[in-house]
Write a protein that holds these residues in place. Structure first.
Motif, PDB file in Angstrom:
ATOM      1  N   THR A 142      -4.021  11.337  30.388  1.00  0.00           N
ATOM      2  CA  THR A 142      -3.304  11.100  29.128  1.00  0.00           C
ATOM      3  C   THR A 142      -3.266   9.617  28.789  1.00  0.00           C
ATOM      4  O   THR A 142      -3.579   9.208  27.660  1.00  0.00           O
ATOM      5  CB  THR A 142      -1.864  11.635  29.223  1.00  0.00           C
ATOM      6  OG1 THR A 142      -1.884  13.026  29.502  1.00  0.00           O
ATOM      7  CG2 THR A 142      -1.115  11.399  27.914  1.00  0.00           C
TER       8      THR A 142
ATOM      9  N   ALA B 267       4.285  10.416  29.232  1.00  0.00           N
ATOM     10  CA  ALA B 267       3.407  10.321  30.405  1.00  0.00           C
ATOM     11  C   ALA B 267       3.839   9.173  31.319  1.00  0.00           C
ATOM     12  O   ALA B 267       3.799   9.295  32.551  1.00  0.00           O
ATOM     13  CB  ALA B 267       1.959  10.124  29.961  1.00  0.00           C
TER      14      ALA B 267
ATOM     15  N   CYS C  84     -10.475  18.783  28.370  1.00  0.00           N
ATOM     16  CA  CYS C  84      -9.652  17.922  27.512  1.00  0.00           C
ATOM     17  C   CYS C  84     -10.340  16.593  27.229  1.00  0.00           C
ATOM     18  O   CYS C  84     -10.404  16.136  26.074  1.00  0.00           O
ATOM     19  CB  CYS C  84      -8.290  17.678  28.157  1.00  0.00           C
ATOM     20  SG  CYS C  84      -7.198  19.118  28.164  1.00  0.00           S
TER      21      CYS C  84
ATOM     22  N   VAL D  59      -4.543  14.845  24.073  1.00  0.00           N
ATOM     23  CA  VAL D  59      -3.435  14.020  24.542  1.00  0.00           C
ATOM     24  C   VAL D  59      -2.132  14.820  24.522  1.00  0.00           C
ATOM     25  O   VAL D  59      -1.336  14.781  25.478  1.00  0.00           O
ATOM     26  CB  VAL D  59      -3.314  12.745  23.670  1.00  0.00           C
ATOM     27  CG1 VAL D  59      -2.049  11.977  24.017  1.00  0.00           C
ATOM     28  CG2 VAL D  59      -4.541  11.853  23.846  1.00  0.00           C
TER      29      VAL D  59
ATOM     30  N   LEU E 136      -2.264  17.615  27.366  1.00  0.00           N
ATOM     31  CA  LEU E 136      -2.061  17.058  28.706  1.00  0.00           C
ATOM     32  C   LEU E 136      -0.616  16.610  28.912  1.00  0.00           C
ATOM     33  O   LEU E 136      -0.039  16.813  29.990  1.00  0.00           O
ATOM     34  CB  LEU E 136      -3.016  15.884  28.929  1.00  0.00           C
ATOM     35  CG  LEU E 136      -4.500  16.247  29.051  1.00  0.00           C
ATOM     36  CD1 LEU E 136      -5.363  14.991  28.949  1.00  0.00           C
ATOM     37  CD2 LEU E 136      -4.781  16.978  30.351  1.00  0.00           C
ATOM     38  N   THR E 137      -0.021  16.012  27.880  1.00  0.00           N
ATOM     39  CA  THR E 137       1.383  15.610  27.972  1.00  0.00           C
ATOM     40  C   THR E 137       2.281  16.819  28.162  1.00  0.00           C
ATOM     41  O   THR E 137       3.193  16.819  29.007  1.00  0.00           O
ATOM     42  CB  THR E 137       1.809  14.847  26.706  1.00  0.00           C
ATOM     43  OG1 THR E 137       0.943  13.718  26.502  1.00  0.00           O
ATOM     44  CG2 THR E 137       3.243  14.356  26.813  1.00  0.00           C
TER      45      THR E 137
ATOM     46  N   CYS F 262       3.487  10.424  23.236  1.00  0.00           N
ATOM     47  CA  CYS F 262       2.778  11.021  24.376  1.00  0.00           C
ATOM     48  C   CYS F 262       2.615   9.991  25.491  1.00  0.00           C
ATOM     49  O   CYS F 262       2.808  10.311  26.681  1.00  0.00           O
ATOM     50  CB  CYS F 262       1.407  11.537  23.931  1.00  0.00           C
ATOM     51  SG  CYS F 262       1.479  13.000  22.868  1.00  0.00           S
TER      52      CYS F 262
END
Length: 487
Positions: A339, A376, A87, A458, A461-462, A372
């Motif tokens: 993130t 996070a 990522c 992003v 990962l969120t 996001c």
């Protein structure tokens, strides 16, 4: 043999090849890097699924064989590293075009990936130590990358702290070689009967090693490199420093406390008391420093100091529930903090803003990115349904169940205070970003979302951090089975 060796050697060799003279077309080495990351991700998954047994690479000394082995703990960390590395690498494809010497960055990035997998697949203490030192040498160029005065000073500080911690760990290895039955990682520890006769000395050695490896984990009083190095590095490097490199310190502490020294040897001693005290002190101080910091990346760096010590606190309690919370927080924090640092990088590239007080109305300009960030942030605070809530629940429950005087109450109290401070330094950015006030001219705002290479990691990962909170049971069951063998 090759099942374990390939995911270590392949990215290291491919990274070295990037230094060879070849056409400087940017697209060519980005495709090259992407393919290496994808192929090595497959190699890591193959190693996780099919590896078994010890592999001896060579012998430094009759008592110091360099061996590889993938146990459940190593496999877990290898998978976390792979997700974050892919990522963050994907994000860097767009971000690094704004930096100089990006081919050099990707070369060390690939090499560092292989070295980190080497740490997780190490079969004994000396092998892990070798890869641990290589990790410092390969991550140093990422910190110093832009070669500004700030970056040079931050990198030198990072190097000095890292070498200090490494020497403390090496000092401990000398004694473990004498008083341990083996350097191989063994559930319950490897100390011989002679260690019980020299318990005061071995407890001191255990503390020295925990403090030495605690340098990378950012534990007080050896945390000073972290808030300096993170802001100086490019954002994708800051993301992996915060999400992964600090976890290497956590991983090493687990190996020392649970696989070499043994939890029973430490439990109820002054080592456990000091370890718990330092971890809680780090949690509180990190949160306080983050609360007062105005530079966004530095605020996130201080936050990492605090949040990683949540993990250390759970390990120091030496009970199954708290350690489950620690491993859950390893996973949750890796996803969340990666993130947040990638969002900070996107903001810097798209707007040029680096300070918190410059981010008023940023939610109007970068709505997807800031949503996001907000999700996070809720996870880092510990609000359901994110993974951060599950991990902190287990940490607090483990502390209450521990029965350790003072810490069974002080632990949950400090964690709660830290959660409130975390809300205080993260959520105002979202509030001011989406609700800038009546005097803010929303009509003049021009949207400036980052491109897909920066935005997609992003979002992924969120989403993973939310999925961890919504469906935690399979992960908890896996951790519980592992931990019941350790504690």
């Amino acid at each position: 043999m090759y099942t374990l060796l390939l995911p270590i050697l392949f990215p290291i060799v491919m990274g070295i090849l990037l230094f060879l003279p070849k056409p400087e077309r940017r697209k060519s080495y980005l495709v090259y890097t992407g393919l290496v990351l994808a192929v090595n991700g497959i190699l890591v998954i193959r190693a996780v699924l099919y590896s078994g047994g010890l592999v001896t690479l060579f012998t430094l000394h009759p008592k110091l064989p360099v061996i590889l082995q993938a146990d459940e703990l190593g496999k877990l960390f290898a998978l976390i590293i792979t997700v974050i590395w892919i990522c963050s690498g994907f994000f860097a494809f767009s971000y690094m075009k704004h930096e100089k010497n990006e081919k050099r960055y990707f070369a060390f990035y690939l090499m560092l990936y292989g070295v980190l997998i080497g740490i997780t697949f190490s079969g004994n203490l000396i092998t892990m130590y070798i890869f641990y030192e290589l990790m410092t040498l390969c991550s140093f160029p990422l910190v110093i990358h832009n070669q500004s005065k700030e970056a040079v000073m931050a990198a030198m500080k990072y190097l000095l702290y890292s070498f200090f911690g490494a020497y403390m760990a090496l000092f401990g290895i000398y004694f473990i070689t004498k008083y341990g039955n083996t350097l191989s990682f063994t559930f319950g520890g490897t100390l011989s009967s002679a260690a019980q006769e020299n318990k005061p000395l071995l407890l001191l050695i255990a503390f020295i090693m925990l403090l030495g490896f605690g340098v990378k984990a950012g534990m007080f009083p050896v945390h000073g490199w972290l808030p300096t190095a993170h802001p100086a590095a490019p954002a994708p490097a800051s993301a992996v420093l915060s999400a992964i490199i600090v976890k290497s310190g956590v991983f090493a502490m687990i190996r020392v406390a649970y696989f070499i020294i043994g939890a029973d040897f430490i439990r109820g001693t002054w080592v456990q008391t000091v370890w718990l005290t330092l971890s809680l002190l780090t949690v509180f101080l990190g949160s306080m420093l983050a609360f007062g910091e105005k530079v966004l990346k530095k605020r996130l760096a201080y936050s990492t100091v605090s949040q990683v010590s949540y993990i250390v606190f759970g390990l120091a309690l030496l009970n199954p529930v708290s350690m489950t919370g620690s491993l859950l927080h390893v996973l949750a924090h890796a996803l969340i903090k990666c993130t947040l640092f990638l969002v900070a990088g996107a903001i810097i590239i798209q707007t040029g803003c680096t300070r918190v007080d410059e981010l008023r109305g940023i939610g109007k300009r970068m709505p997807v990115t800031m949503w996001c960030y907000t999700i996070a942030s809720l996870g880092l605070i510990g609000i359901p349904p994110t993974g951060g809530f599950i991990s902190k629940w287990y940490l607090a429950t483990g502390a209450l169940d521990s029965g350790i005087k003072v810490f069974s109450i002080a632990g949950p109290v400090v964690l709660l205070i830290s959660a409130l401070l975390t809300a205080g330094y993260l959520l105002p950015i979202s509030i001011q970003g989406f609700l800038p006030g009546e005097d803010f001219n929303a009509d003049s705002v021009k949207k400036c979302e980052p491109d897909k290479y920066m935005l997609l990691p992003v979002i992924v990962l969120t989403g993973l951090s939310v999925l961890l909170g919504l469906f935690p049971n399979p992960v908890i069951q896996y951790f519980s089975e592992l931990i019941n063998r350790l504690v």
